[in-house]
Scaffold this active site. Sequence first.
Site, PDB file in Angstrom:
ATOM      1  N   ARG A  62      -3.217   6.513   0.113  1.00  0.00           N
ATOM      2  CA  ARG A  62      -4.024   5.474   0.889  1.00  0.00           C
ATOM      3  C   ARG A  62      -3.775   6.388   1.974  1.00  0.00           C
ATOM      4  O   ARG A  62      -3.213   6.813   2.140  1.00  0.00           O
ATOM      5  CB  ARG A  62      -3.704   4.237   1.497  1.00  0.00           C
ATOM      6  CG  ARG A  62      -3.734   2.927   0.767  1.00  0.00           C
ATOM      7  CD  ARG A  62      -3.246   1.801   1.331  1.00  0.00           C
ATOM      8  NE  ARG A  62      -2.530   1.448   2.420  1.00  0.00           N
ATOM      9  CZ  ARG A  62      -2.502   1.054   2.631  1.00  0.00           C
ATOM     10  NH1 ARG A  62      -3.036   0.035   2.900  1.00  0.00           N
ATOM     11  NH2 ARG A  62      -1.345  -0.018   3.837  1.00  0.00           N
ATOM     12  N   ASP A  72       7.268  -0.937   1.670  1.00  0.00           N
ATOM     13  CA  ASP A  72       6.187   0.785   0.926  1.00  0.00           C
ATOM     14  C   ASP A  72       6.811   0.601  -0.315  1.00  0.00           C
ATOM     15  O   ASP A  72       7.600   1.331  -1.033  1.00  0.00           O
ATOM     16  CB  ASP A  72       6.117   1.824   1.942  1.00  0.00           C
ATOM     17  CG  ASP A  72       5.268   3.397   0.677  1.00  0.00           C
ATOM     18  OD1 ASP A  72       4.981   2.977  -0.791  1.00  0.00           O
ATOM     19  OD2 ASP A  72       4.537   3.530   1.829  1.00  0.00           O
ATOM     20  N   THR A  79      -7.488   6.304   8.012  1.00  0.00           N
ATOM     21  CA  THR A  79      -8.398   5.161   7.423  1.00  0.00           C
ATOM     22  C   THR A  79      -8.167   4.178   6.459  1.00  0.00           C
ATOM     23  O   THR A  79      -8.830   3.156   6.375  1.00  0.00           O
ATOM     24  CB  THR A  79      -9.426   6.236   6.325  1.00  0.00           C
ATOM     25  OG1 THR A  79      -9.443   6.627   5.551  1.00  0.00           O
ATOM     26  CG2 THR A  79      -9.823   7.700   7.656  1.00  0.00           C
ATOM     27  N   ASP A 116       7.607   4.499  -2.314  1.00  0.00           N
ATOM     28  CA  ASP A 116       8.803   4.967  -1.947  1.00  0.00           C
ATOM     29  C   ASP A 116      10.180   3.599  -2.049  1.00  0.00           C
ATOM     30  O   ASP A 116      11.404   4.211  -2.013  1.00  0.00           O
ATOM     31  CB  ASP A 116       8.998   4.571  -0.381  1.00  0.00           C
ATOM     32  CG  ASP A 116       8.099   5.749   0.745  1.00  0.00           C
ATOM     33  OD1 ASP A 116       7.711   7.275  -0.104  1.00  0.00           O
ATOM     34  OD2 ASP A 116       7.547   5.624   1.550  1.00  0.00           O
TER      35      ASP A 116
HETATM   36  C1  PRP Z   1       0.504   1.920  -2.097  1.00  0.00           C
HETATM   37  C2  PRP Z   1       0.160   0.516  -3.544  1.00  0.00           C
HETATM   38  C3  PRP Z   1      -0.769   0.141  -4.283  1.00  0.00           C
HETATM   39  C4  PRP Z   1      -1.850   0.739  -1.875  1.00  0.00           C
HETATM   40  C5  PRP Z   1      -2.263  -0.663  -1.728  1.00  0.00           C
HETATM   41  O1  PRP Z   1      -0.292   2.860  -2.696  1.00  0.00           O
HETATM   42  O2  PRP Z   1       1.155   0.900  -4.190  1.00  0.00           O
HETATM   43  O3  PRP Z   1      -1.933   1.273  -4.620  1.00  0.00           O
HETATM   44  O4  PRP Z   1      -1.234   1.144  -1.646  1.00  0.00           O
HETATM   45  O5  PRP Z   1      -3.217  -0.903  -0.344  1.00  0.00           O
HETATM   46  P1  PRP Z   1      -4.395  -1.039  -0.731  1.00  0.00           P
HETATM   47  O6  PRP Z   1      -4.457  -2.346  -1.491  1.00  0.00           O
HETATM   48  O7  PRP Z   1      -4.790  -0.906   0.723  1.00  0.00           O
HETATM   49  O8  PRP Z   1      -5.259   0.684  -1.237  1.00  0.00           O
HETATM   50  P2  PRP Z   1      -0.067   4.144  -1.559  1.00  0.00           P
HETATM   51  O9  PRP Z   1      -1.433   4.250  -1.836  1.00  0.00           O
HETATM   52  O10 PRP Z   1       1.048   3.896  -0.722  1.00  0.00           O
HETATM   53  O11 PRP Z   1       0.432   5.328  -2.607  1.00  0.00           O
HETATM   54  P3  PRP Z   1       2.097   5.926  -3.218  1.00  0.00           P
HETATM   55  O12 PRP Z   1       1.998   4.578  -4.503  1.00  0.00           O
HETATM   56  O13 PRP Z   1       2.078   7.174  -3.801  1.00  0.00           O
HETATM   57  O14 PRP Z   1       2.961   5.752  -2.922  1.00  0.00           O
HETATM   58  N1  URA Z   2       0.667  -0.518  -0.215  1.00  0.00           N
HETATM   59  C1  URA Z   2       2.164  -1.097   0.306  1.00  0.00           C
HETATM   60  O1  URA Z   2       3.304   0.107  -0.839  1.00  0.00           O
HETATM   61  N2  URA Z   2       2.796  -1.662   0.563  1.00  0.00           N
HETATM   62  C2  URA Z   2       2.385  -2.606   1.282  1.00  0.00           C
HETATM   63  O2  URA Z   2       2.274  -4.170   2.536  1.00  0.00           O
HETATM   64  C3  URA Z   2       0.848  -2.470   1.567  1.00  0.00           C
HETATM   65  C4  URA Z   2       0.453  -1.225   0.993  1.00  0.00           C
END
Ligand code: PRP
Ligand code: URA
Length: 209
Positions: A104, A200, A108, A203
Amino acid sequence: MSKVTVCDHPLIQHKLRVIRDRNCGTKDFRMIVSEIAGLMCYEATRDLKLEDVEIDTPIARMTAKQLSGRKLAVVPILRAGLGMVEGMLQMIPAAKVGHIGLYRDPETLNPVEYYCKLPADCGEREVFVVDPMLATGGSACAALTMLKGHGCRHIRMLNIIAAPEGVARVQKEHPDVDIYVCAIDERLNDNGYIIPGLGDAGDRIFGTK
Ligand code: PRP
Ligand code: URA
């Protein structure tokens, strides 16, 4: 309209309580996410087709059941979805695994694609998309569109925690995709994080913060 199943089994709900706690460290968080995925897999495969087969036990001949129908594939949305793969494969070890890389954009909140590698025959498989978090639904919808672009037509999605906004968006944009979650939380905050959520997920699984 896609069906939403809340996996309310007491073992799942107990494990969810543990990983929501801010004091749950990386090792336990990672292990329990995997365990929850295995239990969710059990719920999400409840309607898989079975066929009769004749076998010999050490004692007698009998008619037993075995899985029939489409083969299976698990597709994690990177990174956090990786944390659910092992638990899924413990339940469905013959499944093939594809990967979709999305993150994400922090400004945005729109998903940015950086990787896609799927089993060559994914269009013939029952596909289980896994990602612990369904927040705005942007990443999920982008992943589902990518899968459909590769010919996938039979897709289910497994998220540990969802926001109502994300569920509504997937239902609107992908009404053919059934969703399995352990909880639908209250809402998103201004940064697109689920309240109360678990923070997160990526993380916390990989210890990157
Ligand atoms: C997180 C999560 C989803 C997304 C959800 O990933 O694992 O993929 O956010 O958010 P959304 O429904 O608003 O799209 P992130 O983008 O943080 O990436 P990561 O898994 O690499 O940490
Ligand atoms: N992605 C995450 O990992 N946690 C949230 O709460 C939303 C998006």
